[in-house]
Write an enzyme that holds these catalytic residues in place. Structure first.
Site, PDB file in Angstrom:
ATOM      1  CG  HIS A  72      -0.302  -0.055   2.376  1.00 38.73           C
ATOM      2  ND1 HIS A  72       0.035  -1.409   2.873  1.00 38.73           N
ATOM      3  CD2 HIS A  72       0.039   0.663   3.696  1.00 38.73           C
ATOM      4  CE1 HIS A  72       0.721  -1.256   3.970  1.00 38.73           C
ATOM      5  NE2 HIS A  72       0.626  -0.223   4.364  1.00 38.73           N
ATOM      6  CG  HIS A  89       0.855   5.100   3.926  1.00 35.95           C
ATOM      7  ND1 HIS A  89       0.210   5.120   5.006  1.00 35.95           N
ATOM      8  CD2 HIS A  89       1.661   4.051   4.160  1.00 35.95           C
ATOM      9  CE1 HIS A  89       0.278   4.065   5.931  1.00 35.95           C
ATOM     10  NE2 HIS A  89       1.415   3.197   5.303  1.00 35.95           N
TER      11      HIS A  89
HETATM   12  P1  5GP Z   1       1.741   0.277   7.528  1.00 32.77           P
HETATM   13  O1  5GP Z   1       1.311  -1.091   7.238  1.00 32.77           O
HETATM   14  O2  5GP Z   1       2.296   0.820   6.198  1.00 32.77           O
HETATM   15  O3  5GP Z   1       2.473   0.668   8.479  1.00 32.77           O
HETATM   16  O4  5GP Z   1       0.278   1.099   7.563  1.00 32.77           O
HETATM   17  C1  5GP Z   1      -0.899   0.454   7.506  1.00 32.77           C
HETATM   18  C2  5GP Z   1      -2.133   1.380   7.440  1.00 32.77           C
HETATM   19  O5  5GP Z   1      -3.213   0.876   7.421  1.00 32.77           O
HETATM   20  C3  5GP Z   1      -2.162   2.168   8.777  1.00 32.77           C
HETATM   21  O6  5GP Z   1      -1.824   3.293   8.748  1.00 32.77           O
HETATM   22  C4  5GP Z   1      -3.628   1.744   9.381  1.00 32.77           C
HETATM   23  O7  5GP Z   1      -4.067   2.848  10.060  1.00 32.77           O
HETATM   24  C5  5GP Z   1      -4.279   1.158   8.123  1.00 32.77           C
HETATM   25  N1  5GP Z   1      -5.302   0.257   8.301  1.00 32.77           N
HETATM   26  C6  5GP Z   1      -5.068  -0.583   9.027  1.00 32.77           C
HETATM   27  N2  5GP Z   1      -6.236  -1.216   8.966  1.00 32.77           N
HETATM   28  C7  5GP Z   1      -7.076  -0.634   8.210  1.00 32.77           C
HETATM   29  C8  5GP Z   1      -8.325  -0.973   7.576  1.00 32.77           C
HETATM   30  O8  5GP Z   1      -9.090  -2.110   7.980  1.00 32.77           O
HETATM   31  N3  5GP Z   1      -9.083  -0.196   7.019  1.00 32.77           N
HETATM   32  C9  5GP Z   1      -8.333   0.921   6.764  1.00 32.77           C
HETATM   33  N4  5GP Z   1      -8.922   1.883   5.811  1.00 32.77           N
HETATM   34  N5  5GP Z   1      -7.051   1.294   6.838  1.00 32.77           N
HETATM   35  C10 5GP Z   1      -6.444   0.329   7.676  1.00 32.77           C
END
Ligand code: 5GP
Ligand code: ZN
Length: 139
Positions: free
Chosen positions: A99, A101
């Protein structure tokens, strides 16, 4: 597969959708760092960037740029933007589905990166040519 973002792709759990096409979906991060924090994900599951098809790799940045421009135009407070991918758990990746950001930034928003001890060490430059060579060989 028990991947939360695959479940979002399949519509099994809800999201606040911003954009969708046959390859990608973009939706609001559930815990935004700032208002307008969007995640752009390829629909096909891959944990790491290295697992993405070339076709998807070639499309993700142009799409992120377009959505980023829409965020900037939308009226959301946005003086700058971070385009961030945490590739691997050690790099800070919590959800094991690639993903990107899009994080709107403004001065004194409190979002900071920490740098390791030794950052800006004067000896770093001596290592750069050796490290560049290692990467060139591996390329
Ligand atoms: P990373 O894996 O890059 O650290 O971040 C994962 C991101 O996904 C986080 O910013 C978190 O807030 C977001 N996130 C985790 N679970 C969900 C979800 O179920 N729905 C949404 N919309 N965002 C999510
Ligand atoms: Zn997935």
């Amino acid at each position: 597969m028990d991947c939360i973002f695959c479940k979002i792709v399949k519509g099994e759990i809800p999201c606040y959708k911003v954009y969708e096409d046959e390859d990608f979906i973009a939706f609001m991060d559930i815990n935004p760092i700032n208002n307008g924090h969007v995640l752009v994900i390829p629909k096909k599951h891959s944990e790491l960037v290295s697992g993405l098809d070339k076709n998807i790799l070639s499309k993700i940045m142009p799409l992120a740029e377009k959505i980023g421009s829409a965020i900037r135009k939308s009226g959301i407070k946005c003086e700058g933007m971070n385009f961030e991918i945490f590739d691997g758990k050690t790099a800070g990746q919590e959800v094991p589905h690639v993903h990107l950001h899009l994080i709107p930034r403004f001065s004194e928003d409190g979002y900071e990166h920490k740098y390791p001890a030794g950052y800006c060490d004067p000896n770093t430059r001596e290592r750069l040519e050796k490290i560049a060579e290692q990467i060139r060989i591996a390329f």
